[in-house]
Write an enzyme that holds these catalytic residues in place. Structure first.
Site, PDB file in Angstrom:
ATOM      1  N   ASP A   1       0.876  -1.161   0.000  1.00  0.00           N
ATOM      2  CA  ASP A   1       0.000   0.000   0.000  1.00  0.00           C
ATOM      3  C   ASP A   1       0.928   1.230   0.000  1.00  0.00           C
ATOM      4  OD1 ASP A   1      -2.286   1.657   0.480  1.00  0.00           O
ATOM      5  OD2 ASP A   1      -1.732   1.704   2.610  1.00  0.00           O
TER       6      ASP A   1
ATOM      7  N   ASP B   1      -0.179   5.029   1.009  1.00  0.00           N
ATOM      8  CA  ASP B   1      -0.425   5.974   2.097  1.00  0.00           C
ATOM      9  C   ASP B   1      -0.368   5.247   3.441  1.00  0.00           C
ATOM     10  OD1 ASP B   1      -0.951   8.268   0.453  1.00  0.00           O
ATOM     11  OD2 ASP B   1      -2.906   7.428  -0.035  1.00  0.00           O
TER      12      ASP B   1
END
Ligand code: BG6
Ligand code: MG
Length: 227
Positions: A9, A11
């Site tokens: 991922d 963020d």
């Protein structure tokens, strides 16, 4: 045998943009008379832009107050504020240990992928100086279903030509851990309070190749002994 790929991922894993999202949402929410705080903002982690707006409107008891075009305008204003704030990001904004982990994985012959639902992911990678560090970045604009659906992790596996069962996914959001688990990959959670992660670490500082390798080998042994 090593994992075929590690899929990240963005963020909250590669860089911390949660506060920038919060400041932009707080402004737009205040415009329509809704107050949000950092605690509420934590519930928006990993959630798409429109779904985040829907949660904010619900939080303020204003679910029915805005039609689709008014919602799109609000989401557009939030994004303009957020994109402005991205000018603060530099290569120093990469979370501790992540650039070195990406280099080590490459040296180990393990592919790297990105699975972010942010439509701003390409701009963020450029600001961080990481645009050439991933073998494949899944395209959030092609997604039909956001996390916790596994679609984005499966798209990353397909782009990397790897088998999800032989990959590790890394996430800081509950919706993301659920997406990884549903894809058939092993899940690594970063941060406190995440449920159902196969491995949970406090911070990216603990996310090193030796730690991942030990986890992978332990999972392979557990899998072999159960067959
Ligand atoms: C996720 C963030 O990575 O991307 C969410 O955790 C955000 O907070 C989502 O809403 C969508 O981002 P963007 O940049 O497309 O608005
Ligand atoms: Mg995240």
């Amino acid at each position: 045998m090593k994992p075929q790929a590690v899929i990240f991922d963005l963020d909250g894993v590669i860089t911390d943009t949660a506060h920038l999202h919060f400041v932009a949402w707080r402004n737009v929410a205040a415009e329509v008379g809704i107050m949000i705080d950092e605690k509420f903002n934590a519930e928006l982690k990993g959630i798409s832009r429109m779904a985040s707006l829907e949660r904010i409107l619900h939080h303020g008891g204003k679910d029915a107050a805005f039609d689709l075009s008014a919602r799109e305008a609000l989401a557009g204003r939030k994004n303009a504020l957020y994109v402005d704030s991205l000018s603060q990001l530099t290569p120093q904004s990469v979370l501790p240990g992540m650039t070195s982990l990406l280099h080590t994985l490459k040296a180990q012959g393990i592919k790297t992928g990105l699975a972010s639902v942010s439509l701003n992911a390409p701009a963020i990678l450029t600001a961080l100086g990481l645009q050439s560090h991933f073998d494949f970045c899944a395209d959030a604009s092609r997604l039909k279903r956001s996390k916790p659906d596994p679609e984005i992790f499966l798209a990353a596996c397909e782009g990397l030509k790897v088998d999800p069962a032989r990959c590790i996914g890394i996430e800081d959001a509950q919706a993301g851990i659920e997406a990884i688990n549903a894809s058939g990959m092993l899940s690594v959670g970063i941060g406190v309070g995440l449920k159902h992660a196969d491995l949970l670490l406090d911070s990216t500082e603990e996310l090193t190749w030796p730690r991942l390798e030990a986890f992978w080998n332990q999972q392979q042994r557990a899998c072999a002994s159960s067959h």
